[in-house]
Design a protein around this motif. Structure first.
Motif, PDB file in Angstrom:
ATOM      1  N   ASP A 270      32.571  40.162  41.654  1.00 37.30           N
ATOM      2  CA  ASP A 270      31.398  39.292  41.545  1.00 37.30           C
ATOM      3  C   ASP A 270      31.030  39.059  40.086  1.00 37.30           C
ATOM      4  OD1 ASP A 270      31.203  39.109  44.282  1.00 37.30           O
ATOM      5  OD2 ASP A 270      29.680  40.685  44.469  1.00 37.30           O
ATOM      6  N   PHE A 271      31.121  40.135  39.285  1.00 34.92           N
ATOM      7  CA  PHE A 271      30.771  40.028  37.869  1.00 34.92           C
ATOM      8  C   PHE A 271      31.775  39.169  37.110  1.00 34.92           C
ATOM      9  CE2 PHE A 271      31.253  41.636  33.510  1.00 34.92           C
ATOM     10  CZ  PHE A 271      29.983  41.403  33.022  1.00 34.92           C
ATOM     11  N   TYR A 272      33.066  39.396  37.340  1.00 35.27           N
ATOM     12  CA  TYR A 272      34.116  38.704  36.589  1.00 35.27           C
ATOM     13  C   TYR A 272      34.265  37.244  37.025  1.00 35.27           C
ATOM     14  CZ  TYR A 272      36.044  42.685  34.020  1.00 35.27           C
ATOM     15  OH  TYR A 272      36.230  43.720  33.151  1.00 35.27           O
ATOM     16  N   ILE A 273      34.171  36.993  38.311  1.00 30.14           N
ATOM     17  CA  ILE A 273      34.424  35.641  38.826  1.00 30.14           C
ATOM     18  C   ILE A 273      33.205  34.753  38.698  1.00 30.14           C
ATOM     19  CG2 ILE A 273      34.996  34.304  40.893  1.00 30.14           C
ATOM     20  CD1 ILE A 273      36.754  36.683  41.769  1.00 30.14           C
ATOM     21  N   GLY A 274      32.027  35.290  38.986  1.00 28.98           N
ATOM     22  CA  GLY A 274      30.813  34.480  38.924  1.00 28.98           C
ATOM     23  C   GLY A 274      30.677  33.594  40.145  1.00 28.98           C
ATOM     24  N   GLU A 275      29.846  32.558  40.014  1.00 30.57           N
ATOM     25  CA  GLU A 275      29.552  31.688  41.146  1.00 30.57           C
ATOM     26  C   GLU A 275      29.669  30.211  40.777  1.00 30.57           C
ATOM     27  OE1 GLU A 275      29.068  32.720  44.127  1.00 30.57           O
ATOM     28  OE2 GLU A 275      28.803  34.878  43.756  1.00 30.57           O
ATOM     29  N   GLY A 276      29.897  29.386  41.805  1.00 31.73           N
ATOM     30  CA  GLY A 276      29.836  27.932  41.654  1.00 31.73           C
ATOM     31  C   GLY A 276      30.925  27.349  40.787  1.00 31.73           C
ATOM     32  N   GLU A 277      30.625  26.189  40.190  1.00 33.20           N
ATOM     33  CA  GLU A 277      31.613  25.450  39.399  1.00 33.20           C
ATOM     34  C   GLU A 277      32.008  26.198  38.133  1.00 33.20           C
ATOM     35  OE1 GLU A 277      30.149  21.574  38.617  1.00 33.20           O
ATOM     36  OE2 GLU A 277      30.137  20.949  40.733  1.00 33.20           O
ATOM     37  N   GLN A 278      31.169  27.108  37.679  1.00 38.47           N
ATOM     38  CA  GLN A 278      31.464  27.846  36.458  1.00 38.47           C
ATOM     39  C   GLN A 278      32.199  29.155  36.728  1.00 38.47           C
ATOM     40  OE1 GLN A 278      30.851  26.387  33.518  1.00 38.47           O
ATOM     41  NE2 GLN A 278      30.090  24.667  34.734  1.00 38.47           N
TER      42      GLN A 278
ATOM     43  N   VAL B 145      46.789  35.926  40.460  1.00 39.60           N
ATOM     44  CA  VAL B 145      45.722  35.190  39.772  1.00 39.60           C
ATOM     45  C   VAL B 145      44.932  34.416  40.816  1.00 39.60           C
ATOM     46  CG1 VAL B 145      45.154  33.535  37.971  1.00 39.60           C
ATOM     47  CG2 VAL B 145      47.211  34.942  37.746  1.00 39.60           C
ATOM     48  N   SER B 146      43.634  34.659  40.883  1.00 37.92           N
ATOM     49  CA  SER B 146      42.853  34.025  41.942  1.00 37.92           C
ATOM     50  C   SER B 146      41.361  34.116  41.652  1.00 37.92           C
ATOM     51  CB  SER B 146      43.165  34.691  43.290  1.00 37.92           C
ATOM     52  OG  SER B 146      42.447  34.071  44.345  1.00 37.92           O
ATOM     53  N   LYS B 147      40.575  33.289  42.383  1.00 38.86           N
ATOM     54  CA  LYS B 147      39.119  33.420  42.450  1.00 38.86           C
ATOM     55  C   LYS B 147      38.682  33.954  43.820  1.00 38.86           C
ATOM     56  CE  LYS B 147      37.933  29.455  39.463  1.00 38.86           C
ATOM     57  NZ  LYS B 147      37.167  28.183  39.412  1.00 38.86           N
ATOM     58  N   ASN B 148      39.641  34.076  44.721  1.00 35.94           N
ATOM     59  CA  ASN B 148      39.341  34.450  46.099  1.00 35.94           C
ATOM     60  C   ASN B 148      39.143  35.965  46.207  1.00 35.94           C
ATOM     61  OD1 ASN B 148      39.786  35.228  48.908  1.00 35.94           O
ATOM     62  ND2 ASN B 148      40.314  33.075  49.231  1.00 35.94           N
ATOM     63  N   ARG B 149      37.903  36.370  46.414  1.00 33.34           N
ATOM     64  CA  ARG B 149      37.577  37.789  46.427  1.00 33.34           C
ATOM     65  C   ARG B 149      38.271  38.524  47.571  1.00 33.34           C
ATOM     66  NH1 ARG B 149      33.496  34.868  44.375  1.00 33.34           N
ATOM     67  NH2 ARG B 149      32.016  35.747  42.858  1.00 33.34           N
ATOM     68  N   ASP B 150      38.296  37.908  48.767  1.00 34.74           N
ATOM     69  CA  ASP B 150      38.922  38.554  49.928  1.00 34.74           C
ATOM     70  C   ASP B 150      40.410  38.786  49.676  1.00 34.74           C
ATOM     71  OD1 ASP B 150      36.527  38.580  51.297  1.00 34.74           O
ATOM     72  OD2 ASP B 150      36.904  36.651  52.287  1.00 34.74           O
TER      73      ASP B 150
END
Length: 346
Positions: free
Chosen positions: A193-201, A145-150
């Motif tokens: 990119d699509f699933y995680i999105g950008e920034g605080e959201q 489980v992560s937001k880290n794309r790399d």
């Protein structure tokens, strides 16, 4: 007993398949006072929590046929103190409304809430199973489980599996669940990119080993007080790997296997400790994929496949708890009276 169902609007109920409706019908058939409300119907007045409720009118005939009961049900509206209910069933659809839990915090010590508020807080997303250890770890697929794309890209590349599952952390009903194949990983970054999105959201995602046999569907096992009470197997539609009924899947009869009972025995005690008395386990192969703690469904279909009425076991369970609490309170009152009146005898 006085029982409130904190649920979705009554007009949104699917009479043919709805699990909550079966629970409401069973309570009404037993003569209990039954009220329903929604999370948006909660309010506070003079530091007390109330609900704008619809209360089933007393004296109306309760049809044995649940769809008929649904069509004929008559309600009267009332603003009622939530502390006046013996039991509150949390049956709102996902995602979890944390504000609704905050409303009920003040009464959780006096009213039986199924499932427990703290249990809902810690188990309402897929992190609950991902963080399990001990005996349960044997039954969990490798999960990241992560937001880290790399990091997620590296996990995919280093995985011994040719396929993995990608899904949003807070998804439900099979929404957003896709299969990632290594030979098509050139699209993986774009998907992240699509699933995680950008920034605080930005959102967390789950990357999980593909479980062999997933194409044959998954099993829904209903758990009551840490024990399995019934199950069904959900089979994907042609050309679809998701087996959720909402995604076009169908259901067939399933007998809980010896290995699945071992899984239930490993998971059950934790569920009870966390106050998660009525839950649905989603199992693929012999691996636990998800624990449904908010409005778990499946009673209607399991009933039909096995000619049972699982709602009876659920309401028996809550009646036993409430009756035990009432008996304990009566004994305590009697003992207090004995102490209070001790000086009279001397």
């Amino acid at each position: 007993m006085h029982i409130c169902f904190l649920m979705y609007p009554w007009e949104q109920v699917c009479a043919e398949t709805d699990t909550t409706l079966r629970l409401v019908h069973e309570c009404a058939s037993r003569g209990h006072t039954v009220a329903i409300t929604t999370t948006s119907g909660l309010t506070i007045r003079d530091s007390n929590v109330f609900g704008f409720c619809q209360v089933l009118k007393k004296g109306q005939k309760i049809s044995e046929k649940v769809p008929t009961f649904y069509r004929q049900a008559e309600f009267q509206k009332a603003r009622l103190p939530m502390a006046g209910f013996d039991v509150i069933f949390m049956r709102a659809n996902p995602p979890l409304d944390n504000l609704a839990l905050n409303f009920l915090d003040s009464i959780k010590d006096d009213t039986l809430i199924i499932n427990d508020l703290e249990g809902l807080r810690i188990a309402n997303n897929k992190l609950y199973t991902a963080s399990m250890g001990g005996a349960a770890s044997e039954f969990l697929p490798s999960t990241h489980v992560s937001k880290n794309r790399d990091y997620l890209q590296r996990v995919l590349e280093e995985s011994p599996c040719e396929k993995m599952i990608l899904k949003p952390l807070n998804g439900f009903g099979g929404h957003g669940v896709i299969v990632i194949e290594k030979n098509a990983r050139q699209n993986f970054r774009s998907l992240l990119d699509f699933y995680i999105g950008e920034g605080e959201q930005s959102n967390y995602v789950i990357l999980q080993d593909y479980i062999e046999g997933a194409e044959e569907g998954d099993k829904r096992i209903l758990m009551l007080n840490g024990e399995p009470i019934g199950a069904m197997r959900c089979v994907p539609a042609s050309g679809e790997f998701r087996s959720n009924v909402h995604a076009g899947g169908s259901v067939v009869k399933h007998v809980i296997s010896k290995e699945e009972r071992r899984l239930c025995a490993a998971i059950g005690p934790k569920l009870v400790r966390d106050g998660l008395y009525f839950t649905g386990l989603d199992v693929i192969g012999n691996k636990l994929v998800e624990v449904n703690v908010l409005s778990p469904g499946g009673i209607t279909r399991i009933n039909k496949l096995n000619r049972v009425r699982l709602q009876r076991q659920v309401i028996d369970f809550v009646e036993n708890i409430v009756n035990s609490k009432d008996l304990l309170q009566q004994r305590k009152s009697a003992f207090r009276s004995a102490v209070q009146n001790a000086h009279i005898e001397h």
